[in-house]
Design a protein around this motif. Sequence first.
Motif, mmCIF file in Angstrom:
data_model
loop_
_atom_site.group_PDB
_atom_site.id
_atom_site.type_symbol
_atom_site.label_atom_id
_atom_site.label_comp_id
_atom_site.label_asym_id
_atom_site.label_seq_id
_atom_site.Cartn_x
_atom_site.Cartn_y
_atom_site.Cartn_z
ATOM 1 N N PRO A 119 -25.233 -15.841 118.495
ATOM 2 C CA PRO A 119 -25.573 -14.541 117.916
ATOM 3 C C PRO A 119 -24.730 -14.276 116.676
ATOM 4 O O PRO A 119 -23.509 -14.457 116.684
ATOM 5 C CB PRO A 119 -25.237 -13.551 119.029
ATOM 6 C CG PRO A 119 -25.237 -14.356 120.281
ATOM 7 C CD PRO A 119 -24.796 -15.736 119.890
ATOM 8 N N ALA A 120 -25.391 -13.853 115.606
ATOM 9 C CA ALA A 120 -24.678 -13.640 114.353
ATOM 10 C C ALA A 120 -25.352 -12.569 113.507
ATOM 11 O O ALA A 120 -26.569 -12.390 113.566
ATOM 12 C CB ALA A 120 -24.601 -14.936 113.551
ATOM 13 N N ILE A 121 -24.511 -11.916 112.736
ATOM 14 C CA ILE A 121 -24.970 -11.053 111.660
ATOM 15 C C ILE A 121 -24.617 -11.785 110.380
ATOM 16 O O ILE A 121 -23.442 -12.013 110.092
ATOM 17 C CB ILE A 121 -24.289 -9.677 111.711
ATOM 18 C CG1 ILE A 121 -24.637 -8.962 113.024
ATOM 19 C CG2 ILE A 121 -24.689 -8.839 110.503
ATOM 20 C CD1 ILE A 121 -23.800 -7.721 113.279
ATOM 21 N N VAL A 122 -25.643 -12.178 109.640
ATOM 22 C CA VAL A 122 -25.430 -12.845 108.362
ATOM 23 C C VAL A 122 -25.509 -11.764 107.286
ATOM 24 O O VAL A 122 -26.534 -11.107 107.139
ATOM 25 C CB VAL A 122 -26.487 -13.942 108.109
ATOM 26 C CG1 VAL A 122 -26.237 -14.612 106.765
ATOM 27 C CG2 VAL A 122 -26.494 -14.958 109.238
ATOM 28 N N VAL A 123 -24.424 -11.600 106.570
ATOM 29 C CA VAL A 123 -24.316 -10.545 105.564
ATOM 30 C C VAL A 123 -24.530 -11.140 104.181
ATOM 31 O O VAL A 123 -23.934 -12.155 103.838
ATOM 32 C CB VAL A 123 -22.921 -9.879 105.610
ATOM 33 C CG1 VAL A 123 -22.849 -8.701 104.648
ATOM 34 C CG2 VAL A 123 -22.577 -9.445 107.022
ATOM 35 N N CYS A 124 -25.357 -10.508 103.396
ATOM 36 C CA CYS A 124 -25.515 -10.897 101.997
ATOM 37 C C CYS A 124 -24.266 -10.438 101.260
ATOM 38 O O CYS A 124 -24.083 -9.247 101.010
ATOM 39 C CB CYS A 124 -26.752 -10.242 101.400
ATOM 40 S SG CYS A 124 -26.918 -10.558 99.637
ATOM 41 N N SER A 125 -23.400 -11.380 100.937
ATOM 42 C CA SER A 125 -22.108 -11.038 100.332
ATOM 43 C C SER A 125 -22.221 -10.569 98.884
ATOM 44 O O SER A 125 -21.278 -9.992 98.340
ATOM 45 C CB SER A 125 -21.164 -12.236 100.414
ATOM 46 O OG SER A 125 -21.701 -13.347 99.723
ATOM 47 N N THR A 126 -23.361 -10.790 98.263
ATOM 48 C CA THR A 126 -23.534 -10.397 96.864
ATOM 49 C C THR A 126 -24.461 -9.194 96.687
ATOM 50 O O THR A 126 -24.811 -8.849 95.557
ATOM 51 C CB THR A 126 -24.078 -11.579 96.034
ATOM 52 O OG1 THR A 126 -25.318 -12.016 96.602
ATOM 53 C CG2 THR A 126 -23.080 -12.722 96.003
ATOM 54 N N CYS A 127 -24.838 -8.542 97.777
ATOM 55 C CA CYS A 127 -25.739 -7.393 97.701
ATOM 56 C C CYS A 127 -25.157 -6.275 96.847
ATOM 57 O O CYS A 127 -23.943 -6.084 96.781
ATOM 58 C CB CYS A 127 -26.014 -6.839 99.099
ATOM 59 S SG CYS A 127 -27.574 -7.361 99.795
ATOM 60 N N ARG A 167 -16.270 -4.165 93.310
ATOM 61 C CA ARG A 167 -16.666 -4.935 94.493
ATOM 62 C C ARG A 167 -18.123 -4.680 94.827
ATOM 63 O O ARG A 167 -18.621 -3.550 94.730
ATOM 64 C CB ARG A 167 -15.804 -4.558 95.706
ATOM 65 C CG ARG A 167 -14.355 -4.983 95.464
ATOM 66 C CD ARG A 167 -13.558 -5.211 96.687
ATOM 67 N NE ARG A 167 -14.117 -6.213 97.570
ATOM 68 C CZ ARG A 167 -13.953 -6.178 98.884
ATOM 69 N NH1 ARG A 167 -13.270 -5.217 99.462
ATOM 70 N NH2 ARG A 167 -14.473 -7.128 99.641
ATOM 71 N N ARG A 168 -18.804 -5.727 95.259
ATOM 72 C CA ARG A 168 -20.203 -5.625 95.675
ATOM 73 C C ARG A 168 -20.294 -4.974 97.057
ATOM 74 O O ARG A 168 -19.405 -5.129 97.904
ATOM 75 C CB ARG A 168 -20.847 -7.002 95.732
ATOM 76 C CG ARG A 168 -21.054 -7.670 94.389
ATOM 77 C CD ARG A 168 -22.144 -6.911 93.617
ATOM 78 N NE ARG A 168 -22.532 -7.593 92.422
ATOM 79 C CZ ARG A 168 -23.686 -8.261 92.277
ATOM 80 N NH1 ARG A 168 -24.555 -8.337 93.251
ATOM 81 N NH2 ARG A 168 -23.964 -8.835 91.134
ATOM 82 N N GLY A 169 -21.411 -4.289 97.291
ATOM 83 C CA GLY A 169 -21.628 -3.640 98.577
ATOM 84 C C GLY A 169 -21.658 -4.620 99.735
ATOM 85 O O GLY A 169 -21.153 -4.337 100.816
ATOM 86 N N GLY A 170 -22.266 -5.786 99.519
ATOM 87 C CA GLY A 170 -22.340 -6.772 100.593
ATOM 88 C C GLY A 170 -20.975 -7.236 101.047
ATOM 89 O O GLY A 170 -20.723 -7.394 102.240
ATOM 90 N N ALA A 171 -20.059 -7.444 100.104
ATOM 91 C CA ALA A 171 -18.699 -7.855 100.458
ATOM 92 C C ALA A 171 -17.986 -6.745 101.222
ATOM 93 O O ALA A 171 -17.278 -7.007 102.206
ATOM 94 C CB ALA A 171 -17.923 -8.236 99.205
ATOM 95 N N LEU A 172 -18.186 -5.503 100.795
ATOM 96 C CA LEU A 172 -17.580 -4.366 101.491
ATOM 97 C C LEU A 172 -18.153 -4.209 102.894
ATOM 98 O O LEU A 172 -17.415 -3.936 103.848
ATOM 99 C CB LEU A 172 -17.792 -3.081 100.684
ATOM 100 C CG LEU A 172 -17.053 -3.015 99.351
ATOM 101 C CD1 LEU A 172 -17.576 -1.854 98.517
ATOM 102 C CD2 LEU A 172 -15.558 -2.897 99.580
#
Length: 136
Positions: A9-17, A30-35
């Motif tokens: 089970p995982a949540i894959v976050v778009c780090s560049t969103c 900072r990008r929202g995805g990283a935050l």
Amino acid sequence: MLTPVEDGPAIVVCSTCRFSKDARENQEGRRGGALLADALVAARDADPRYAGVAIQQMPCLFACTEHCAVHLRAPNKVGYVLGRFAPDADAAVAILDYAAHYVASDHGRVPFAQWPQGVKGHFIVRVPPAGQVVEG
């Protein structure tokens, strides 16, 4: 191009969103995805209910119009892409609360009554597991 990760089970976050619909970055650059990824890790690490959910990051889920997007997935379960989140602790807890119900479900379908308020209206797409489709 692909990096192996644990197949659980995982949540894959778009780090560049994007940070928001109207801004690519916050005032600190900072990008929202990283935050959001940082907020998800902090919330997961603070509550043992979320210990079984990995937080994984990758650049661009191609959901660019739906800032702060995540993909919730697990083996042999329907996956979901959600977006339009604020990159903060409240969104992280809502996503993780939903993920806890998702992990406990048989096929990835969580009854609407169990959805945290913070994820309602954030679903973009559901993704069938490899080699399967969802029945009616």
